[in-house]
Scaffold this motif. Structure first.
Motif, PDB file in Angstrom:
ATOM      1  N   GLY A  38       0.792  -1.233   0.000  1.00  0.00           N
ATOM      2  CA  GLY A  38       0.000   0.000   0.000  1.00  0.00           C
ATOM      3  C   GLY A  38       0.819   1.274   0.000  1.00  0.00           C
ATOM      4  O   GLY A  38       0.259   2.358   0.119  1.00  0.00           O
ATOM      5  N   HIS A  39       2.140   1.169  -0.131  1.00  0.00           N
ATOM      6  CA  HIS A  39       2.975   2.369  -0.180  1.00  0.00           C
ATOM      7  C   HIS A  39       2.829   3.035  -1.545  1.00  0.00           C
ATOM      8  O   HIS A  39       2.818   2.367  -2.565  1.00  0.00           O
ATOM      9  CB  HIS A  39       4.454   2.031   0.042  1.00  0.00           C
ATOM     10  CG  HIS A  39       4.710   1.318   1.327  1.00  0.00           C
ATOM     11  ND1 HIS A  39       5.573   0.245   1.410  1.00  0.00           N
ATOM     12  CD2 HIS A  39       4.225   1.507   2.570  1.00  0.00           C
ATOM     13  CE1 HIS A  39       5.609  -0.182   2.656  1.00  0.00           C
ATOM     14  NE2 HIS A  39       4.802   0.556   3.377  1.00  0.00           N
ATOM     15  N   GLU A  40       2.736   4.360  -1.550  1.00  0.00           N
ATOM     16  CA  GLU A  40       2.676   5.105  -2.804  1.00  0.00           C
ATOM     17  C   GLU A  40       4.015   5.778  -3.058  1.00  0.00           C
ATOM     18  O   GLU A  40       4.599   6.385  -2.175  1.00  0.00           O
ATOM     19  CB  GLU A  40       1.577   6.169  -2.764  1.00  0.00           C
ATOM     20  CG  GLU A  40       1.468   6.934  -4.058  1.00  0.00           C
ATOM     21  CD  GLU A  40       0.432   8.050  -4.018  1.00  0.00           C
ATOM     22  OE1 GLU A  40       0.112   8.565  -5.099  1.00  0.00           O
ATOM     23  OE2 GLU A  40      -0.043   8.402  -2.927  1.00  0.00           O
ATOM     24  N   THR A  41       4.499   5.652  -4.273  1.00  0.00           N
ATOM     25  CA  THR A  41       5.733   6.289  -4.708  1.00  0.00           C
ATOM     26  C   THR A  41       5.389   7.186  -5.889  1.00  0.00           C
ATOM     27  O   THR A  41       4.638   6.774  -6.768  1.00  0.00           O
ATOM     28  CB  THR A  41       6.757   5.224  -5.156  1.00  0.00           C
ATOM     29  OG1 THR A  41       6.945   4.308  -4.082  1.00  0.00           O
ATOM     30  CG2 THR A  41       8.082   5.845  -5.516  1.00  0.00           C
ATOM     31  N   ARG A  42       5.930   8.407  -5.896  1.00  0.00           N
ATOM     32  CA  ARG A  42       5.594   9.348  -6.961  1.00  0.00           C
ATOM     33  C   ARG A  42       6.849   9.919  -7.617  1.00  0.00           C
ATOM     34  O   ARG A  42       7.185  11.077  -7.410  1.00  0.00           O
ATOM     35  CB  ARG A  42       4.744  10.477  -6.395  1.00  0.00           C
ATOM     36  CG  ARG A  42       3.403  10.010  -5.851  1.00  0.00           C
ATOM     37  CD  ARG A  42       2.616  11.167  -5.300  1.00  0.00           C
ATOM     38  NE  ARG A  42       2.698  12.298  -6.208  1.00  0.00           N
ATOM     39  CZ  ARG A  42       1.674  12.866  -6.809  1.00  0.00           C
ATOM     40  NH1 ARG A  42       0.484  12.422  -6.591  1.00  0.00           N
ATOM     41  NH2 ARG A  42       1.839  13.889  -7.612  1.00  0.00           N
ATOM     42  N   PRO A  43       7.544   9.115  -8.447  1.00  0.00           N
ATOM     43  CA  PRO A  43       8.710   9.661  -9.158  1.00  0.00           C
ATOM     44  C   PRO A  43       8.245  10.544 -10.316  1.00  0.00           C
ATOM     45  O   PRO A  43       7.127  10.415 -10.811  1.00  0.00           O
ATOM     46  CB  PRO A  43       9.429   8.414  -9.670  1.00  0.00           C
ATOM     47  CG  PRO A  43       8.351   7.399  -9.809  1.00  0.00           C
ATOM     48  CD  PRO A  43       7.356   7.697  -8.716  1.00  0.00           C
ATOM     49  N   CYS A  59       9.567  -0.007  -4.922  1.00  0.00           N
ATOM     50  CA  CYS A  59       9.134   0.803  -3.781  1.00  0.00           C
ATOM     51  C   CYS A  59      10.355   1.144  -2.923  1.00  0.00           C
ATOM     52  O   CYS A  59      11.086   0.247  -2.502  1.00  0.00           O
ATOM     53  CB  CYS A  59       8.108   0.038  -2.954  1.00  0.00           C
ATOM     54  SG  CYS A  59       7.569   0.920  -1.469  1.00  0.00           S
ATOM     55  N   PRO A  60      10.603   2.437  -2.649  1.00  0.00           N
ATOM     56  CA  PRO A  60      11.772   2.788  -1.835  1.00  0.00           C
ATOM     57  C   PRO A  60      11.618   2.416  -0.358  1.00  0.00           C
ATOM     58  O   PRO A  60      12.602   2.348   0.363  1.00  0.00           O
ATOM     59  CB  PRO A  60      11.894   4.297  -2.009  1.00  0.00           C
ATOM     60  CG  PRO A  60      10.551   4.759  -2.412  1.00  0.00           C
ATOM     61  CD  PRO A  60       9.891   3.613  -3.129  1.00  0.00           C
ATOM     62  N   ARG A  61      10.391   2.135   0.112  1.00  0.00           N
ATOM     63  CA  ARG A  61      10.190   1.808   1.519  1.00  0.00           C
ATOM     64  C   ARG A  61      10.387   0.323   1.810  1.00  0.00           C
ATOM     65  O   ARG A  61      10.997  -0.036   2.821  1.00  0.00           O
ATOM     66  CB  ARG A  61       8.796   2.252   1.963  1.00  0.00           C
ATOM     67  CG  ARG A  61       8.701   3.776   1.997  1.00  0.00           C
ATOM     68  CD  ARG A  61       7.351   4.262   2.414  1.00  0.00           C
ATOM     69  NE  ARG A  61       7.030   3.862   3.778  1.00  0.00           N
ATOM     70  CZ  ARG A  61       5.834   4.033   4.316  1.00  0.00           C
ATOM     71  NH1 ARG A  61       4.863   4.573   3.615  1.00  0.00           N
ATOM     72  NH2 ARG A  61       5.608   3.643   5.540  1.00  0.00           N
ATOM     73  N   CYS A  62       9.852  -0.550   0.929  1.00  0.00           N
ATOM     74  CA  CYS A  62       9.928  -1.981   1.225  1.00  0.00           C
ATOM     75  C   CYS A  62      10.687  -2.769   0.159  1.00  0.00           C
ATOM     76  O   CYS A  62      11.019  -3.925   0.381  1.00  0.00           O
ATOM     77  CB  CYS A  62       8.531  -2.571   1.405  1.00  0.00           C
ATOM     78  SG  CYS A  62       7.502  -2.494  -0.071  1.00  0.00           S
TER      79      CYS A  62
END
Length: 116
Positions: A38-43, A59-62
């Motif tokens: 459910g993490h959102e990444t916006r490059p 995903c940079p978080r997981c």
């Protein structure tokens, strides 16, 4: 120079680098990606003809792959458990083949007088 007011890492006449020195910024497009957690990444990507936006983004978080469809993100990769050297050897050879190789090695050591 204790207590001085010199700025380290700078030179006389150096100023902030602004848009005038770098040139005009290219038009950008921001794309949202969602991972299975459910993490959102916006490059952001340069908006140029002929350039396409990638279907997936890490995903940079997981570290899971993220896709552009929030309701249907890509599945996380299947993690293979750690295998020992012995496990890889057992994949290549049967127990009978291993016993033959072991007997040959032991016989070689006995013939050289290294074991009894």
């Amino acid at each position: 120079m204790a207590g001085g007011n010199a700025i380290r890492g700078s030179r006389v006449g150096a100023g902030p680098m602004g848009e005038a020195e770098r040139g005009e910024a290219a038009p950008r497009v921001v794309v949202s990606y969602w991972c299975s957690n459910g993490h959102e990444t916006r490059p952001s990507f340069a908006e140029e003809p002929g350039l396409s936006v990638p279907e997936q983004w890490d995903c940079p978080r997981c570290g899971f792959p993220a896709g552009q469809d929030q309701q249907n993100p890509p599945a996380p990769p299947r993690v293979e458990p750690y295998k020992t050297h012995l496990a890889y050897v057992k994949e290549r050879r049967s127990d009978e083949e291993g016993a033959v190789i072991l007997d040959e090695a032991l016989e070689s050591l006995r013939s050289r007088g290294l074991i009894t």
